[in-house]
Scaffold this motif. Structure first.
Motif, PDB file in Angstrom:
ATOM      1  N   ASP A   1     -66.334 -36.112 -17.296  1.00  0.00           N
ATOM      2  CA  ASP A   1     -64.880 -36.244 -17.445  1.00  0.00           C
ATOM      3  C   ASP A   1     -64.239 -36.293 -16.054  1.00  0.00           C
ATOM      4  O   ASP A   1     -64.371 -35.341 -15.275  1.00  0.00           O
ATOM      5  N   PRO A   2     -63.524 -37.379 -15.720  1.00  0.00           N
ATOM      6  CA  PRO A   2     -62.938 -37.456 -14.369  1.00  0.00           C
ATOM      7  C   PRO A   2     -61.812 -36.470 -14.150  1.00  0.00           C
ATOM      8  O   PRO A   2     -61.386 -36.272 -13.003  1.00  0.00           O
ATOM      9  N   LEU A   3     -61.313 -35.860 -15.201  1.00  0.00           N
ATOM     10  CA  LEU A   3     -60.209 -34.911 -15.070  1.00  0.00           C
ATOM     11  C   LEU A   3     -60.658 -33.473 -15.313  1.00  0.00           C
ATOM     12  O   LEU A   3     -59.838 -32.599 -15.613  1.00  0.00           O
ATOM     13  N   ALA A   4     -61.946 -33.215 -15.188  1.00  0.00           N
ATOM     14  CA  ALA A   4     -62.443 -31.865 -15.482  1.00  0.00           C
ATOM     15  C   ALA A   4     -61.943 -30.854 -14.465  1.00  0.00           C
ATOM     16  O   ALA A   4     -61.550 -29.735 -14.822  1.00  0.00           O
ATOM     17  N   ALA A   5     -61.950 -31.199 -13.186  1.00  0.00           N
ATOM     18  CA  ALA A   5     -61.490 -30.285 -12.137  1.00  0.00           C
ATOM     19  C   ALA A   5     -60.046 -30.627 -11.785  1.00  0.00           C
ATOM     20  O   ALA A   5     -59.695 -31.809 -11.655  1.00  0.00           O
TER      21      ALA A   5
ATOM     22  N   ALA B   1     -58.694 -34.219 -10.202  1.00  0.00           N
ATOM     23  CA  ALA B   1     -57.908 -34.921 -11.212  1.00  0.00           C
ATOM     24  C   ALA B   1     -56.519 -35.259 -10.677  1.00  0.00           C
ATOM     25  O   ALA B   1     -56.014 -36.382 -10.871  1.00  0.00           O
ATOM     26  N   THR B   2     -55.888 -34.295  -9.989  1.00  0.00           N
ATOM     27  CA  THR B   2     -54.558 -34.551  -9.418  1.00  0.00           C
ATOM     28  C   THR B   2     -54.613 -35.657  -8.379  1.00  0.00           C
ATOM     29  O   THR B   2     -53.743 -36.539  -8.326  1.00  0.00           O
ATOM     30  N   LEU B   3     -55.652 -35.620  -7.532  1.00  0.00           N
ATOM     31  CA  LEU B   3     -55.796 -36.654  -6.510  1.00  0.00           C
ATOM     32  C   LEU B   3     -56.010 -38.024  -7.150  1.00  0.00           C
ATOM     33  O   LEU B   3     -55.446 -39.028  -6.698  1.00  0.00           O
TER      34      LEU B   3
ATOM     35  N   ALA C   1     -65.871 -38.248   1.513  1.00  0.00           N
ATOM     36  CA  ALA C   1     -65.694 -36.895   2.046  1.00  0.00           C
ATOM     37  C   ALA C   1     -65.896 -35.823   0.992  1.00  0.00           C
ATOM     38  O   ALA C   1     -65.868 -34.630   1.312  1.00  0.00           O
ATOM     39  N   GLY C   2     -66.088 -36.212  -0.243  1.00  0.00           N
ATOM     40  CA  GLY C   2     -66.301 -35.248  -1.305  1.00  0.00           C
ATOM     41  C   GLY C   2     -65.041 -34.690  -1.918  1.00  0.00           C
ATOM     42  O   GLY C   2     -65.097 -33.723  -2.669  1.00  0.00           O
ATOM     43  N   TRP C   3     -63.883 -35.298  -1.601  1.00  0.00           N
ATOM     44  CA  TRP C   3     -62.628 -34.794  -2.165  1.00  0.00           C
ATOM     45  C   TRP C   3     -62.471 -35.202  -3.631  1.00  0.00           C
ATOM     46  O   TRP C   3     -61.740 -34.552  -4.367  1.00  0.00           O
ATOM     47  N   THR C   4     -63.098 -36.273  -4.013  1.00  0.00           N
ATOM     48  CA  THR C   4     -63.041 -36.717  -5.410  1.00  0.00           C
ATOM     49  C   THR C   4     -64.460 -36.856  -5.945  1.00  0.00           C
ATOM     50  O   THR C   4     -65.410 -37.092  -5.185  1.00  0.00           O
TER      51      THR C   4
END
Length: 744
Positions: A420-424, A428-430, A469-472
């Motif tokens: 799920d792309p919105l799990a975290a 998700a906000t980004l 960078a691992g932000w998403t």
């Protein structure tokens, strides 16, 4: 019955939907118990589509209601959704922007409520609303484009059909111009000769006779010179100075003259000269021997011309043209002034208020003639609501909604095999923020397509950097595929709305490069990612190059069409000028054989000392001139649908019309739309202003009585079809229309 019978042209869509519904039934083989519901939805869909153009609002409401209620039972039957889409499109094409936007928004809200009522989660409900809203925005944008195209084509056909009317209009305008010029110059001179000669003959005074003969010689020569000037030149008023008023009044020693306006712009001086000359001519005709006062006073915003007489005997009341005061009032109101003429005690008074320049703001320095320039803008003039009439800009806003709804709604939809792309919350906000920012450049795809494409690519690069960078935690290939059509649309816009030398083919290559990197970094790529990215970038370059070439083809076609229209307009202008010159030659011949011949004979009689013949020839010249003046405005054709032709329309309806800004050639549909608006609003005694700005044209009409509700409804509909807007004051006596000159 014919009123409610569907048109044959409306039967193809319901027939296609009925056939698709039958094929779906044969292919899907659903539960036979669903047959009543499927048939009911199909019947409602067919009926709604039959009447989608005649009553698009009720048709959309019926199709949407049936589809929403039957969706839990019928499932994926195509008739309902197809009917909703087609009736929504018909609503947008056949109704105004505000009405159609409210209609499709209500349908989207209804389906969202239905989804929530059927037990869907909050996330699924929001996702459904976003996706449906995106589809609705796309349908609305396409429908608005179609509405504008249909209106433009109809207007262009109307303009082409009226091309033959420009030459007769030019002839009529030349007649009217010469009519005013002849009344101003020759009428005044001949009237003065007739009055002075008649007075000398009645009194039988030798001294007065000698003075009358001297006056007849001078005025007769001036009348001949004036007539020669009228027939040989344009008689430009802007060459007249305020000193000419001093010279005019000096020829009437019984007139008391006061002038406090020292420096007066040429156009104002010319109009003041006309007013004073008309007043003195009427004084000699209708109030012989009366004392008179002429005043020209200045104030911060302009000057006031007042001519007052004390009443007298009628000397030559049967030789006037009857056009003087009416013509003066029209000319004064056309520059933003006002004129009053009427009895004042035993005599008559004419009072005119003249601004220093048309459109000058009150408080401008007296005598400077300075007018604040009209600022070239791309928006509507102040006071005009622009939401419903921003044309292409509103459609671009709908494209932003489409991009936001599709990308964000697709992300929100639950399900799928991947994570799920919105799990975290932070990723998700980004992700949502990047989706929103990536969609916004579509709003500037026409005004600044290059900058919009750069902004979209910058967001894509930032997206890739955040992933690296691992932000998403989202697959960069998947996120690129969600919304890369935005870059595709912007590449087309760069080619269609910017010069070829600005970005050129670098636009699709840049998008292909960024896309190749994003796809090469995808989770499904194994092996050499750089090579895979290069291959995928080449694949992306094919549709991107096709979009760029399509934009260039549109630009080329638009340029050729503009060139052809300009050539056609130049041909029409030449024909109109030729017709006006021919009419001028004809009038010149009539003048030479009538008024000028009598003026020359009066001059010759004065030089020979035959005062009785002077009076007779002056009277004959005035009678001939009167016949000519009354004959000139007759048999005028209906003005063709053009902005300049509104002046003829205003003259017919005894209204004042002025132009602000630099007049320029406008597209034929815009000319027709402006003419229709003027024809609907300009009534007897109205004051209209046409304003040229960089982004279009504005029309303001102040009128009495107020505009009727039916006229206003028709005006709103036709203006909306041209992507324009209408603003009305509360008392409906002032109406402002804005018509944009926007790219499709």
């Amino acid at each position: 019955m014919r009123r409610w019978a569907p048109d044959l042209g409306d039967t193809w869509a319901p027939g296609a939907v009925a056939v698709s519904q039958a094929l779906w039934w044969l292919a899907a083989r659903p539960d036979p118990r669903l047959a009543p519901g499927v048939c009911a939805v199909a019947v409602v869909a067919v009926v709604a589509l039959l009447y989608r153009r005649r009553v698009p609002g009720p048709a959309l409401a019926g199709a949407a209601l049936a589809t929403a209620l039957a969706a839990p039972v019928v499932g994926a039957a195509p008739a309902g959704p197809a009917a909703v889409l087609l009736t929504a499109y018909a609503l947008v094409v056949h109704r105004t922007a505000a009405v159609s936007a409210a209609g499709v928004a209500a349908v989207v809200a209804g389906f969202a409520v239905t989804a929530a009522a059927s037990g869907a989660s909050a996330r699924a409900t929001v996702a459904t609303a976003l996706v449906l809203g995106a589809v609705a925005a796309g349908v609305w944008a396409v429908g608005r484009f179609r509405r504008r195209v249909r209106a433009d084509r109809a207007s262009a056909e109307t303009f082409r059909a009226a091309v033959d009317g420009f030459a007769p209009l030019a002839v009529a305008q030349e007649r009217r111009r010469l009519s005013a010029e002849l009344h101003d110059v020759a009428g005044h001179r001949l009237t003065a000769i007739l009055v002075s000669a008649g007075a000398a003959l009645r009194l039988a005074d030798p001294v007065l006779r000698e003075r009358a003969i001297e006056h007849a010689i001078g005025a007769g020569q001036a009348a001949v010179d004036d007539l020669d000037r009228v027939v040989a030149s344009a008689g430009r008023d802007d060459e007249v100075g305020i000193e000419t008023v001093d010279e005019l009044v000096a020829g009437h020693p019984w007139v008391h003259y006061e002038r406090t306006a020292r420096v007066v712009p040429p156009a104002v001086a010319a109009l003041a000269h006309l007013i004073v000359r008309e007043a003195l001519t009427n004084l000699m005709r209708y109030a012989q021997g009366a004392a008179a006062t002429v005043r020209i006073t200045a104030d911060p915003g302009g000057c006031t011309v007042t001519v007052l007489d004390g009443g007298g005997s009628r000397a030559a009341g049967d030789v006037g043209s009857g056009l003087g005061i009416a013509g003066l009032r029209a000319r004064v109101e056309a520059v933003g002034g006002d004129l009053d003429a009427g009895p004042a005690g035993p005599g008559w008074r004419i009072r005119a208020r003249l601004p220093w320049r048309p459109g000058a703001a009150p408080g401008a320095p007296p005598g400077t003639g300075a007018t604040p320039p009209v600022r070239a803008t791309t928006g509507a003039p102040p006071g005009v609501r622009t939401w419903a009439g921003a044309g292409a800009a509103v459609r671009d806003g709908a494209m932003v909604v489409l991009a936001l709804g599709l990308s964000t709604g697709t992300v929100l939809l639950p399900g799928g095999d991947g994570p799920d792309p919105l799990a975290a919350p932070i990723p998700a906000t980004l992700l949502v923020a990047l989706l929103v920012l990536h969609a916004l450049p579509l709003a500037w795809r026409r005004l600044a397509p290059g900058a919009a494409l750069v902004a979209a690519l910058t967001i894509q690069v930032a997206w890739l950097a955040g992933t690296a960078a691992g932000w998403t935690r989202h697959d960069p290939a998947e996120t690129f595929l969600w919304c890369w059509w935005v870059e595709l649309a912007l590449v087309y816009a760069v080619a269609a709305y910017r010069p070829a030398a600005s970005l050129g083919f670098a636009a699709p290559l840049a998008v292909a490069a960024v896309g190749g990197v994003a796809l090469g970094a995808g989770a499904d790529i194994t092996g050499n990612r750089a090579a895979a990215g290069a291959v995928l970038g080449v694949v992306l370059a094919i549709p991107l190059g096709a979009a760029w070439l399509a934009g260039r083809l549109v630009t080329t076609r638009r340029s050729r069409r503009s060139t052809a229209e300009a050539a056609a307009r130049e041909t029409v202008r030449r024909h109109a000028d030729s017709a006006a010159r021919g009419e001028r030659a004809r009038i010149v011949d009539d003048l030479r054989a009538s008024a000028r011949l009598h003026a020359t004979s009066a001059l010759a009689a004065a030089e020979a000392g035959r005062l009785d013949e002077v009076a007779a020839q002056a009277r004959a010249g005035l009678v001939a001139l009167r016949r000519l003046l009354h004959g000139l405005p007759q048999d005028r054709p209906d003005p063709p649908p053009a902005v300049a032709a509104l002046s003829d329309l205003a003259a017919r309806r005894r209204s004042a019309l002025r132009f602000v800004g630099e007049p320029r050639s406008l597209p034929a549909p815009l000319e027709v739309a402006a003419h229709r608006a003027g024809a609907a609003l300009i009534a007897d005694g109205a004051v209209a202003t046409v304003t040229y700005v960089a982004g279009g044209i504005g029309l303001e009409v102040r009128r009495c009585p107020p505009v009727g509700a039916e006229v206003l409804r028709s005006l709103r509909d036709s203006t909306d079809a041209a992507s324009g807007s209408v603003a009305v004051d509360t008392d409906r006596t002032t109406v402002r229309v804005w018509l944009p000159e926007a790219l499709r």
